[in-house]
Design a protein around this motif. Sequence first.
Motif, mmCIF file in Angstrom:
data_model
loop_
_atom_site.group_PDB
_atom_site.id
_atom_site.type_symbol
_atom_site.label_atom_id
_atom_site.label_comp_id
_atom_site.label_asym_id
_atom_site.label_seq_id
_atom_site.Cartn_x
_atom_site.Cartn_y
_atom_site.Cartn_z
ATOM 1 N N GLN A 54 7.586 -13.576 68.290
ATOM 2 C CA GLN A 54 7.805 -14.198 66.985
ATOM 3 C C GLN A 54 6.457 -14.399 66.292
ATOM 4 O OE1 GLN A 54 10.221 -17.719 67.445
ATOM 5 N NE2 GLN A 54 11.661 -16.700 68.814
ATOM 6 N N VAL A 55 6.286 -13.726 65.170
ATOM 7 C CA VAL A 55 5.028 -13.800 64.426
ATOM 8 C C VAL A 55 5.085 -14.990 63.474
ATOM 9 C CG1 VAL A 55 3.381 -12.534 63.001
ATOM 10 C CG2 VAL A 55 4.922 -11.285 64.538
ATOM 11 N N PRO A 56 4.154 -15.933 63.588
ATOM 12 C CA PRO A 56 4.221 -17.135 62.744
ATOM 13 C C PRO A 56 3.885 -16.808 61.293
ATOM 14 C CG PRO A 56 2.174 -17.111 63.985
ATOM 15 C CD PRO A 56 2.991 -15.953 64.492
ATOM 16 N N PRO A 57 4.521 -17.508 60.341
ATOM 17 C CA PRO A 57 4.152 -17.341 58.934
ATOM 18 C C PRO A 57 2.747 -17.886 58.691
ATOM 19 C CG PRO A 57 5.687 -19.169 59.181
ATOM 20 C CD PRO A 57 5.599 -18.505 60.514
ATOM 21 N N LEU A 58 2.135 -17.450 57.619
ATOM 22 C CA LEU A 58 0.750 -17.835 57.349
ATOM 23 C C LEU A 58 0.611 -19.340 57.168
ATOM 24 C CD1 LEU A 58 -2.113 -16.895 56.918
ATOM 25 C CD2 LEU A 58 -1.570 -16.423 54.523
ATOM 26 N N ARG A 59 1.623 -19.990 56.621
ATOM 27 C CA ARG A 59 1.541 -21.436 56.380
ATOM 28 C C ARG A 59 1.450 -22.235 57.688
ATOM 29 N NH1 ARG A 59 6.511 -19.610 55.154
ATOM 30 N NH2 ARG A 59 8.260 -20.332 56.427
ATOM 31 N N GLY B 220 -5.987 -22.989 59.535
ATOM 32 C CA GLY B 220 -7.362 -22.527 59.625
ATOM 33 C C GLY B 220 -7.544 -21.041 59.391
ATOM 34 N N ASP B 221 -6.451 -20.271 59.449
ATOM 35 C CA ASP B 221 -6.578 -18.815 59.313
ATOM 36 C C ASP B 221 -6.596 -18.344 57.861
ATOM 37 O OD1 ASP B 221 -6.700 -18.552 62.012
ATOM 38 O OD2 ASP B 221 -4.665 -17.788 62.276
ATOM 39 N N ILE B 222 -6.131 -19.181 56.932
ATOM 40 C CA ILE B 222 -6.040 -18.743 55.537
ATOM 41 C C ILE B 222 -7.415 -18.379 54.990
ATOM 42 C CG2 ILE B 222 -5.476 -19.454 53.177
ATOM 43 C CD1 ILE B 222 -3.188 -21.117 54.344
ATOM 44 N N ALA C 288 -3.932 -24.979 50.047
ATOM 45 C CA ALA C 288 -2.785 -25.800 49.650
ATOM 46 C C ALA C 288 -1.540 -24.971 49.364
ATOM 47 C CB ALA C 288 -3.147 -26.626 48.414
ATOM 48 N N TYR C 289 -1.716 -23.686 49.086
ATOM 49 C CA TYR C 289 -0.591 -22.823 48.727
ATOM 50 C C TYR C 289 0.247 -22.493 49.972
ATOM 51 C CZ TYR C 289 1.793 -18.891 46.425
ATOM 52 O OH TYR C 289 2.723 -18.037 45.880
ATOM 53 N N THR C 290 1.560 -22.347 49.810
ATOM 54 C CA THR C 290 2.457 -22.134 50.961
ATOM 55 C C THR C 290 2.598 -20.665 51.363
ATOM 56 O OG1 THR C 290 4.371 -22.060 49.475
ATOM 57 C CG2 THR C 290 3.817 -24.196 50.469
ATOM 58 N N TRP C 291 2.137 -19.741 50.568
ATOM 59 C CA TRP C 291 2.141 -18.315 50.857
ATOM 60 C C TRP C 291 3.507 -17.798 51.323
ATOM 61 C CZ3 TRP C 291 -1.758 -16.056 48.732
ATOM 62 C CH2 TRP C 291 -2.963 -16.739 48.581
ATOM 63 N N PRO C 292 4.491 -17.818 50.449
ATOM 64 C CA PRO C 292 5.813 -17.301 50.836
ATOM 65 C C PRO C 292 5.779 -15.812 51.176
ATOM 66 C CG PRO C 292 5.712 -17.731 48.473
ATOM 67 C CD PRO C 292 4.485 -18.338 49.074
ATOM 68 N N GLY C 293 4.811 -15.081 50.602
ATOM 69 C CA GLY C 293 4.680 -13.662 50.915
ATOM 70 C C GLY C 293 3.744 -13.379 52.063
ATOM 71 N N ASN C 294 3.225 -14.465 52.673
ATOM 72 C CA ASN C 294 2.387 -14.391 53.859
ATOM 73 C C ASN C 294 1.127 -13.543 53.649
ATOM 74 O OD1 ASN C 294 3.942 -15.995 55.896
ATOM 75 N ND2 ASN C 294 5.540 -14.579 55.217
ATOM 76 N N ILE C 295 0.691 -12.815 54.689
ATOM 77 C CA ILE C 295 -0.593 -12.104 54.636
ATOM 78 C C ILE C 295 -0.582 -11.039 53.555
ATOM 79 C CG2 ILE C 295 -2.209 -10.669 55.946
ATOM 80 C CD1 ILE C 295 -1.225 -12.071 58.471
ATOM 81 N N ARG C 296 0.545 -10.378 53.362
ATOM 82 C CA ARG C 296 0.629 -9.346 52.328
ATOM 83 C C ARG C 296 0.342 -9.932 50.951
ATOM 84 N NH1 ARG C 296 5.863 -7.548 52.776
ATOM 85 N NH2 ARG C 296 5.296 -6.070 54.419
ATOM 86 N N GLU C 297 0.892 -11.125 50.697
ATOM 87 C CA GLU C 297 0.653 -11.774 49.409
ATOM 88 C C GLU C 297 -0.816 -12.184 49.276
ATOM 89 O OE1 GLU C 297 2.190 -15.563 46.686
ATOM 90 O OE2 GLU C 297 2.932 -15.314 48.741
ATOM 91 N N THR D 233 9.661 -10.302 65.541
ATOM 92 C CA THR D 233 10.385 -10.974 64.464
ATOM 93 C C THR D 233 9.432 -11.819 63.632
ATOM 94 O OG1 THR D 233 10.935 -12.816 65.944
ATOM 95 C CG2 THR D 233 12.541 -11.034 65.773
ATOM 96 N N GLY D 234 9.814 -12.042 62.408
ATOM 97 C CA GLY D 234 8.986 -12.850 61.519
ATOM 98 C C GLY D 234 9.297 -12.554 60.063
#
Length: 453
Positions: free
Chosen positions: A321-326, A330-332, A364-373, A181-182
Amino acid sequence: MVDAKILVIDDTKSVLSALEILLQFEYKSVQTLSNPNQISSFPDLSKIDIILLDMNFSAGVNTGNEGLYWLREIRKKAPHISVIMMTAYGAIDLAVKALKEGASDFVLKPWNNERLLATVRSAHELRKTQKEIHQLKQKESNLKQVINQNNNYIIGNSKALNRVLKLIRKVAKTDVNVLVTGENGTGKEVIARELHRLSSRKDEVFIAVDMGSISESLFESELFGHVKGAFTDAKENRAGKFEAANGGTLFLDEIGNLSLQMQAKLLSVIQNRTVVRVGSNKAIPIAIRLICATNCNLNQMVLDGLFREDLLYRINTIDIQVPPLREREGDILILADFYLNKFINKYGKQGLKMNQAAQEKLIAYTWPGNIRELLHTMERAVILSEGNVLKPIDFLLEAKNSIARENHPCTLEEMELLMITNALDQNEGNYSAAAEQLGISRQTLYNKLKKSK
């Protein structure tokens, strides 16, 4: 003239001459050896198709042990060769022993020419069949490697990601059903592939199915297969995704978008571990590792009557459960650097770097589209870059967000996307409910979302 290579091994020269004369009119290559000790130094033994091997070479010895010894030696060096044993002593127990050791057949001296030729033809057909089976297995292995090739990697060292990886390592060695899930774009399929890679099924096929892209009318045919004539366009028998994944892993993405009718059909297959092709009554057993994924809240959907509780229990032995990028602190930047290097090589932009301000903007960006974005953002920045340094202005993140915040779409596509996004938010990510609210089919909604990404 049959394109096959025959080797005759016998210590009697008259036997070698007779067989050479008999076989040379039917087979392209006939070679002879009078001493079995020459087998070890025989060039390209594996290219021989059929060997006729005497069972006794020492004078006065008729036990057949010599022949059995050389049969074993041949099988070690070239296990796919068809070996026909020859002896003047036709004891049944000796024949059975030779066959158990791997001989393809047995002939007695003196032989009947027609019968011997028939035996050699049968051995050649067996050799051809074994070659074809070997080639098919090689093709199957190569096909599995191609299908399982994946250029997506799990990248990062955040605590949130490491917790997921730790759980994956625990679960991978089992065959339990897993639900991933995620949010959209978090890499749920990458997680599923990692589960497969670490499992005992890693050498088998990984089949991914986007459930949201399958129309209800084709659901059974796509997943369970069909037989010729089952419906208008069924011009031949076809295996479904469950059969194709047999022995390996089946990944069902967007599981939360199935209608209740499709859920019931899927539940039956998961419970019985058999599939019945459309138009057939024959149950076909399947042995798969099932991994499902969704961005929907299935527990809430169960309460709302939109998802079967018994199906949820079946697919949800383990929930990853896969965490969102935000939430992956440190991973961004690690991911951004990875994609930057990837697209530098792809588009020939060697020497391109990000400055400090650009990095801070990405963090600083919240990345609503996560890794794909993030992936698409980096690719676009590399393509449009004009210098050697990527600056904050090269990442149009605020502009993209402002459309949604100000609720002022500029184009028809942006307006449609905004309406779809709002409908999905109001229905907690349920595609069917959002589509019904918008007055369009679930398939149309799904296609429009795909087009906008």
